[in-house]
Design a protein around this motif. Structure first.
Motif, PDB file in Angstrom:
ATOM      1  N   GLY A  88       0.779  -1.236   0.000  1.00  0.00           N
ATOM      2  CA  GLY A  88       0.000   0.000   0.000  1.00  0.00           C
ATOM      3  C   GLY A  88       0.804   1.277   0.000  1.00  0.00           C
ATOM      4  O   GLY A  88       0.281   2.337  -0.332  1.00  0.00           O
ATOM      5  N   PHE A  89       2.094   1.228   0.346  1.00  0.00           N
ATOM      6  CA  PHE A  89       2.887   2.445   0.465  1.00  0.00           C
ATOM      7  C   PHE A  89       3.937   2.532  -0.642  1.00  0.00           C
ATOM      8  O   PHE A  89       4.470   1.527  -1.098  1.00  0.00           O
ATOM      9  N   GLY A  90       4.213   3.749  -1.075  1.00  0.00           N
ATOM     10  CA  GLY A  90       5.225   3.966  -2.097  1.00  0.00           C
ATOM     11  C   GLY A  90       4.692   3.727  -3.505  1.00  0.00           C
ATOM     12  O   GLY A  90       3.482   3.790  -3.761  1.00  0.00           O
ATOM     13  N   GLU A 133      -9.051  -0.143  -8.133  1.00  0.00           N
ATOM     14  CA  GLU A 133      -8.796  -1.491  -8.642  1.00  0.00           C
ATOM     15  C   GLU A 133      -7.302  -1.726  -8.837  1.00  0.00           C
ATOM     16  O   GLU A 133      -6.801  -2.823  -8.609  1.00  0.00           O
ATOM     17  N   HIS A 134      -6.579  -0.666  -9.235  1.00  0.00           N
ATOM     18  CA  HIS A 134      -5.134  -0.774  -9.455  1.00  0.00           C
ATOM     19  C   HIS A 134      -4.332  -0.461  -8.194  1.00  0.00           C
ATOM     20  O   HIS A 134      -3.106  -0.351  -8.244  1.00  0.00           O
ATOM     21  N   ARG A 135      -5.037  -0.279  -7.075  1.00  0.00           N
ATOM     22  CA  ARG A 135      -4.426  -0.082  -5.755  1.00  0.00           C
ATOM     23  C   ARG A 135      -3.660   1.232  -5.633  1.00  0.00           C
ATOM     24  O   ARG A 135      -2.851   1.398  -4.715  1.00  0.00           O
ATOM     25  N   VAL A 136      -3.892   2.158  -6.524  1.00  0.00           N
ATOM     26  CA  VAL A 136      -3.211   3.451  -6.458  1.00  0.00           C
ATOM     27  C   VAL A 136      -3.817   4.315  -5.351  1.00  0.00           C
ATOM     28  O   VAL A 136      -3.107   5.004  -4.620  1.00  0.00           O
ATOM     29  N   HIS A 137      -5.139   4.285  -5.234  1.00  0.00           N
ATOM     30  CA  HIS A 137      -5.851   4.940  -4.126  1.00  0.00           C
ATOM     31  C   HIS A 137      -7.058   4.063  -3.824  1.00  0.00           C
ATOM     32  O   HIS A 137      -7.996   3.998  -4.619  1.00  0.00           O
ATOM     33  N   ARG A 138      -7.039   3.376  -2.685  1.00  0.00           N
ATOM     34  CA  ARG A 138      -7.986   2.286  -2.448  1.00  0.00           C
ATOM     35  C   ARG A 138      -9.397   2.745  -2.092  1.00  0.00           C
ATOM     36  O   ARG A 138     -10.335   1.961  -2.167  1.00  0.00           O
ATOM     37  N   ALA A 139      -9.554   4.000  -1.688  1.00  0.00           N
ATOM     38  CA  ALA A 139     -10.878   4.489  -1.286  1.00  0.00           C
ATOM     39  C   ALA A 139     -11.644   5.017  -2.494  1.00  0.00           C
ATOM     40  O   ALA A 139     -11.082   5.697  -3.351  1.00  0.00           O
ATOM     41  N   LEU A 140     -12.938   4.726  -2.537  1.00  0.00           N
ATOM     42  CA  LEU A 140     -13.768   5.188  -3.645  1.00  0.00           C
ATOM     43  C   LEU A 140     -14.272   6.615  -3.439  1.00  0.00           C
ATOM     44  O   LEU A 140     -14.623   7.297  -4.402  1.00  0.00           O
ATOM     45  N   GLN A 141     -14.308   7.088  -2.197  1.00  0.00           N
ATOM     46  CA  GLN A 141     -14.783   8.437  -1.928  1.00  0.00           C
ATOM     47  C   GLN A 141     -13.795   9.266  -1.133  1.00  0.00           C
ATOM     48  O   GLN A 141     -13.541  10.415  -1.465  1.00  0.00           O
ATOM     49  N   GLY A 159      -5.308   5.908   4.760  1.00  0.00           N
ATOM     50  CA  GLY A 159      -4.273   5.685   5.758  1.00  0.00           C
ATOM     51  C   GLY A 159      -4.841   5.764   7.155  1.00  0.00           C
ATOM     52  O   GLY A 159      -6.030   6.044   7.354  1.00  0.00           O
ATOM     53  N   THR A 160      -3.989   5.531   8.141  1.00  0.00           N
ATOM     54  CA  THR A 160      -4.380   5.601   9.541  1.00  0.00           C
ATOM     55  C   THR A 160      -3.296   6.316  10.338  1.00  0.00           C
ATOM     56  O   THR A 160      -2.175   6.511   9.862  1.00  0.00           O
ATOM     57  N   LYS A 161      -3.636   6.671  11.562  1.00  0.00           N
ATOM     58  CA  LYS A 161      -2.665   7.316  12.437  1.00  0.00           C
ATOM     59  C   LYS A 161      -1.469   6.417  12.680  1.00  0.00           C
ATOM     60  O   LYS A 161      -0.325   6.882  12.751  1.00  0.00           O
ATOM     61  N   GLY A 209       0.312   5.784   8.837  1.00  0.00           N
ATOM     62  CA  GLY A 209       0.588   6.900   7.934  1.00  0.00           C
ATOM     63  C   GLY A 209      -0.315   6.852   6.722  1.00  0.00           C
ATOM     64  O   GLY A 209      -1.162   5.961   6.584  1.00  0.00           O
ATOM     65  N   ALA A 210      -0.152   7.802   5.828  1.00  0.00           N
ATOM     66  CA  ALA A 210      -1.005   7.918   4.648  1.00  0.00           C
ATOM     67  C   ALA A 210      -0.382   7.210   3.452  1.00  0.00           C
ATOM     68  O   ALA A 210       0.797   7.393   3.165  1.00  0.00           O
ATOM     69  N   GLU A 211      -1.185   6.410   2.772  1.00  0.00           N
ATOM     70  CA  GLU A 211      -0.740   5.778   1.525  1.00  0.00           C
ATOM     71  C   GLU A 211      -0.834   6.761   0.364  1.00  0.00           C
ATOM     72  O   GLU A 211       0.083   6.870  -0.454  1.00  0.00           O
ATOM     73  N   SER A 212      -1.971   7.462   0.273  1.00  0.00           N
ATOM     74  CA  SER A 212      -2.241   8.264  -0.917  1.00  0.00           C
ATOM     75  C   SER A 212      -3.284   9.321  -0.617  1.00  0.00           C
ATOM     76  O   SER A 212      -4.051   9.211   0.333  1.00  0.00           O
ATOM     77  N   ILE A 213      -3.290  10.362  -1.459  1.00  0.00           N
ATOM     78  CA  ILE A 213      -4.330  11.390  -1.393  1.00  0.00           C
ATOM     79  C   ILE A 213      -4.812  11.684  -2.813  1.00  0.00           C
ATOM     80  O   ILE A 213      -4.102  11.431  -3.793  1.00  0.00           O
ATOM     81  N   VAL A 214      -6.028  12.212  -2.901  1.00  0.00           N
ATOM     82  CA  VAL A 214      -6.572  12.668  -4.181  1.00  0.00           C
ATOM     83  C   VAL A 214      -6.757  14.177  -4.105  1.00  0.00           C
ATOM     84  O   VAL A 214      -7.342  14.687  -3.155  1.00  0.00           O
ATOM     85  N   VAL A 215      -6.245  14.874  -5.097  1.00  0.00           N
ATOM     86  CA  VAL A 215      -6.428  16.324  -5.226  1.00  0.00           C
ATOM     87  C   VAL A 215      -7.362  16.552  -6.404  1.00  0.00           C
ATOM     88  O   VAL A 215      -6.990  16.301  -7.554  1.00  0.00           O
ATOM     89  N   SER A 216      -8.588  17.004  -6.128  1.00  0.00           N
ATOM     90  CA  SER A 216      -9.560  17.146  -7.215  1.00  0.00           C
ATOM     91  C   SER A 216     -10.470  18.355  -7.032  1.00  0.00           C
ATOM     92  O   SER A 216     -11.564  18.392  -7.584  1.00  0.00           O
ATOM     93  N   GLY A 217     -10.040  19.334  -6.250  1.00  0.00           N
ATOM     94  CA  GLY A 217     -10.831  20.548  -6.097  1.00  0.00           C
ATOM     95  C   GLY A 217     -11.991  20.406  -5.140  1.00  0.00           C
ATOM     96  O   GLY A 217     -12.862  21.279  -5.090  1.00  0.00           O
ATOM     97  N   GLY A 218     -12.017  19.338  -4.354  1.00  0.00           N
ATOM     98  CA  GLY A 218     -13.122  19.123  -3.442  1.00  0.00           C
ATOM     99  C   GLY A 218     -13.159  20.100  -2.285  1.00  0.00           C
ATOM    100  O   GLY A 218     -14.211  20.407  -1.749  1.00  0.00           O
ATOM    101  N   TYR A 219     -11.991  20.593  -1.888  1.00  0.00           N
ATOM    102  CA  TYR A 219     -11.909  21.557  -0.787  1.00  0.00           C
ATOM    103  C   TYR A 219     -11.442  22.899  -1.329  1.00  0.00           C
ATOM    104  O   TYR A 219     -10.405  22.985  -1.997  1.00  0.00           O
ATOM    105  N   GLU A 220     -12.189  23.935  -1.031  1.00  0.00           N
ATOM    106  CA  GLU A 220     -11.910  25.253  -1.592  1.00  0.00           C
ATOM    107  C   GLU A 220     -10.600  25.850  -1.103  1.00  0.00           C
ATOM    108  O   GLU A 220     -10.070  26.784  -1.723  1.00  0.00           O
ATOM    109  N   ASP A 221     -10.053  25.338   0.007  1.00  0.00           N
ATOM    110  CA  ASP A 221      -8.816  25.896   0.546  1.00  0.00           C
ATOM    111  C   ASP A 221      -7.558  25.247  -0.041  1.00  0.00           C
ATOM    112  O   ASP A 221      -6.451  25.661   0.283  1.00  0.00           O
ATOM    113  N   ASP A 222      -7.727  24.209  -0.875  1.00  0.00           N
ATOM    114  CA  ASP A 222      -6.560  23.588  -1.513  1.00  0.00           C
ATOM    115  C   ASP A 222      -5.846  24.585  -2.423  1.00  0.00           C
ATOM    116  O   ASP A 222      -6.485  25.426  -3.070  1.00  0.00           O
TER     117      ASP A 222
END
Length: 452
Positions: free
Chosen positions: A158-160, A179-187, A192-194, A197-210
């Motif tokens: 899951g990492f790297g 499906e390709h395990r690049v980012h396992r969450a659909l939403q 990741g967990t505390k 650590g974090a495996e991956s993030i998606v940047v898609s304009g969902g948060y206005e402060d990005d």
């Protein structure tokens, strides 16, 4: 059922445990059946025809000496939509001597479900199925299972970097990304967990402060957003799972995969689909008021430059230098990674002035007679903080106090009073010739409002 459904079903399997670890029994049975499917062998077989072959594989990989050890996984898998067990009677629980007697007496037909079997027509599908089947095993045992069945696939935790997925690969949708395990969450935007650590993030304009600058991303954590409008309606907390995961990645200096989704306002986003854009480091974490006035968790991520080296620490000298002026607007050099252009010799001069002694805990580290300390910027450099690379925005800290300061475990009041549970010193040690900017200290405190 498609391959995504199959891998999701594999993720839901509840494996038995052996010596406190997930058992190999069900994964071995599934990979054995998948290998048969890929070779075009019969989907269903009589228990009497496969008990020796499958039992031998499980015994070899588990170390079990129990007779008919394969009876347990073939019964346990009957609860999964990946498996069929044809019998006129209800199958018993998958443990104990009763399970063995039942399969030996009824001799049922068993194997993969028709939907799962039809997906395993080629080696690529087999590899993905097998990797998903062993995902809950530790890496060493997962590798043993794959090697036993001669499946040449890289065990991925899951990492790297994701094996077989190149930077720049574009996927049609979130389902394909998962499906390709690049980012396992659909939403969720953070996986990741505390603890891990974090495996991956998606940047898609969902948060206005990005804020996305290509090689540098100021990313907003999750939580507090209205699901209908997408606007922030409440404070975020660093303890939320994804937010805590990114803090752990920062502290562990562990890379995080970045996936960019379509966003017409972002010139670095793909026009369509989701693009894997490589590994980034979580350089800094903090909190601040977002556009709607609510506290949001913020993370500065910088793209990893594989060609970047590290300069050796300059040798210490014994004179007390005058501090350089520095620069109030440190610029950047264009390159693969976005790097701050720091004033040459400034941090070294500050450390020499303090004789490499920490201003918070008074520790002076020495290596072969040479002092070692770190120059810590109070108000961080670069977007979005835009701190100055000047003497009054620098502290001389030991490595421990530096990381504590950067992450808000140490803050300093305007009167130089130290607020922390990690040091007994009441006030910041100062020295003639090195003034500390109170406005920078105030800015630093505002980065961690939930801690004090």
């Amino acid at each position: 059922m498609d391959l995504h459904d199959v891998t999701a079903s594999l993720a839901r399997l509840r494996l038995g445990r052996s010596n406190g670890m997930p058992s190999v029994h069900q994964p071995v049975a599934l990979v054995w059946a998948a290998k048969r499917a890929c070779k075009g062998e019969a989907r269903l077989s009589r228990w009497s025809d496969i008990r020796t072959e499958l039992g031998s594989a499980i015994a070899t990989l588990s170390g079990s000496t129990e007779a008919d050890v394969a009876a347990y996984p073939v019964l346990a898998l009957a609860k999964s939509d990946l498996w069929e067990l044809e019998s006129t009677e209800k199958a018993p629980a998958a443990h104990g001597s009763g399970a063995v007697r039942w399969v030996n007496k009824r001799n049922p037909l068993l194997g993969l479900s028709e939907a799962a079997y039809e997906l395993l027509a080629d080696d690529a599908a087999l590899e993905r199925f097998a990797l998903a089947a062993v995902q809950k095993l530790d890496e060493a045992r997962a590798r043993l299972v794959l090697d036993y069945f001669e499946i040449d696939a890289t065990v991925f935790r899951g990492f790297g970097e994701v094996p077989g997925v190149a930077v720049g690969t574009v996927f049609a949708d979130r389902e394909t990304v998962a499906e390709h395990r690049v980012h396992r969450a659909l939403q969720a935007g953070i996986v990741g967990t505390k603890d891990t650590g974090a495996e991956s993030i998606v940047v898609s304009g969902g948060y206005e402060d990005d804020e996305d600058y290509g090689d540098v991303i100021t990313y907003t954590g999750h939580g507090g957003r209205d699901q209908n409008t997408g606007l922030q309606i409440a404070d975020q907390t660093p303890d939320a799972v994804g937010n805590a995961a990114l803090i752990t990645s920062h502290l562990a200096a562990a890379p995080v995969r970045v996936i960019r989704g379509p966003d017409p306002k972002n010139p670095y986003a793909p026009a369509t689909g989701y693009r894997y854009d490589g590994l980034f480091m979580v350089e800094r974490t903090w909190q601040e008021r977002g556009r709607r006035g609510f506290l949001v968790c913020r993370y500065r991520l910088t793209r990893i430059d594989p060609k970047a080296g590290s300069a050796a620490n300059p040798a210490a000298t014994t004179h007390r230098p005058e501090l350089p002026e520095g620069t109030t607007a440190p610029g950047r050099r264009t390159g693969v990674a976005d790097r701050i252009v720091r004033a040459a010799g400034l941090a070294r001069a500050v450390k020499e002035l303090h004789d490499y002694t920490c201003q918070v805990c008074d520790i002076r580290l020495a290596i072969d007679g040479r002092g070692y300390a770190e120059g810590a910027h109070i108000r961080p450099l670069g977007r979005p903080h835009d701190g100055t690379d000047t003497p009054d925005n620098l502290l001389c800290l030991c490595p421990n106090c530096h990381v504590l300061f950067d992450n808000g475990a140490i803050v300093v009041e305007d009167d130089f009073h130290i607020k922390s549970t990690h040091t007994t010193r009441a006030t910041l040690r100062t020295i003639e010739g090195h003034e500390v900017n109170a406005a920078s200290l105030a800015y630093h405190r505002c980065m961690f409002p939930s801690k004090y």
